[in-house]
Design an enzyme around this catalytic site. Structure first.
Site, PDB file in Angstrom:
ATOM      1  N   SER A  10       0.773  -1.141  -0.006  1.00 22.31           N
ATOM      2  CA  SER A  10       0.152  -0.052   0.139  1.00 22.31           C
ATOM      3  C   SER A  10       0.942   1.201  -0.029  1.00 22.31           C
ATOM      4  O   SER A  10       1.914   1.125   0.462  1.00 22.31           O
ATOM      5  CB  SER A  10      -0.848   0.088   1.143  1.00 22.31           C
ATOM      6  OG  SER A  10      -1.628   1.293   1.285  1.00 22.31           O
ATOM      7  N   HIS A  11       0.256   2.437  -0.518  1.00 23.95           N
ATOM      8  CA  HIS A  11       1.010   3.694  -0.462  1.00 23.95           C
ATOM      9  C   HIS A  11       1.110   4.081   1.156  1.00 23.95           C
ATOM     10  O   HIS A  11       1.948   5.007   1.574  1.00 23.95           O
ATOM     11  CB  HIS A  11       0.115   4.988  -1.071  1.00 23.95           C
ATOM     12  CG  HIS A  11       0.588   4.590  -2.760  1.00 23.95           C
ATOM     13  ND1 HIS A  11      -0.049   3.531  -3.371  1.00 23.95           N
ATOM     14  CD2 HIS A  11       1.220   5.338  -3.623  1.00 23.95           C
ATOM     15  CE1 HIS A  11       0.163   3.554  -4.761  1.00 23.95           C
ATOM     16  NE2 HIS A  11       1.017   4.676  -4.828  1.00 23.95           N
ATOM     17  N   SER A  12       0.396   3.559   2.055  1.00 25.54           N
ATOM     18  CA  SER A  12       0.383   3.972   3.282  1.00 25.54           C
ATOM     19  C   SER A  12       0.746   2.910   4.198  1.00 25.54           C
ATOM     20  O   SER A  12       0.355   1.622   4.124  1.00 25.54           O
ATOM     21  CB  SER A  12      -1.120   4.232   3.609  1.00 25.54           C
ATOM     22  OG  SER A  12      -1.244   4.419   5.063  1.00 25.54           O
TER      23      SER A  12
END
Length: 133
Positions: free
Chosen positions: A10-12
């Site tokens: 995930s980007h996070s």
């Protein structure tokens, strides 16, 4: 039954960790999870090196399923797979075209009962048909 590895990209970092926490609640000792979120330095984004490290840490698994959130997470995952020198490890890796949260959740349930990679991928893909009303 051999273990199945699951990498959540995930980007996070927080989202990746949260999906691992949620999906692992439905799994058993047959499934190993790794979160590969963020850039590695606290920023939003993805890192092929972070994904590669997660994949390598699951090298003893029969298969490694990679769940991604958005476009560049797929590119980072593809790049990580391309960077693997070991052809056997590379062959174990599968980027799953499924919704991140629901796909990983459905995949974890199936992987807890079966190490058949195609069945796990199919169940993950079926998550896109989940209706919420």
């Amino acid at each position: 039954m051999a273990k199945t590895g699951m990498v959540i990209v995930s980007h996070s970092e927080e989202i990746a960790n949260g999906v691992v926490k949620l999906a692992s609640e439905m799994a058993n000792d047959n499934v190993e999870f790794r979160a590969a979120g963020g850039t590695g330095d606290g920023r939003l984004g993805t890192s092929a090196m972070t994904v590669l490290k997660a994949i390598e840490s699951l090298s003893k698994c029969k298969s490694i399923l990679i769940y991604c959130d958005l476009g560049s997470s797929v590119l980072s995952s593809e790049t990580a797979i391309d960077m693997i020198d070991n052809t056997l490890l590379r062959a174990k890796c599968h980027i799953v075209d499924a919704p991140l949260v629901e796909g990983a959740f459905f995949g974890a349930v199936e992987a807890a009962a079966s190490d058949d990679v195609q069945k796990i991928i199919t169940e993950s893909d079926n998550a896109r048909n989940l209706h919420k009303n």
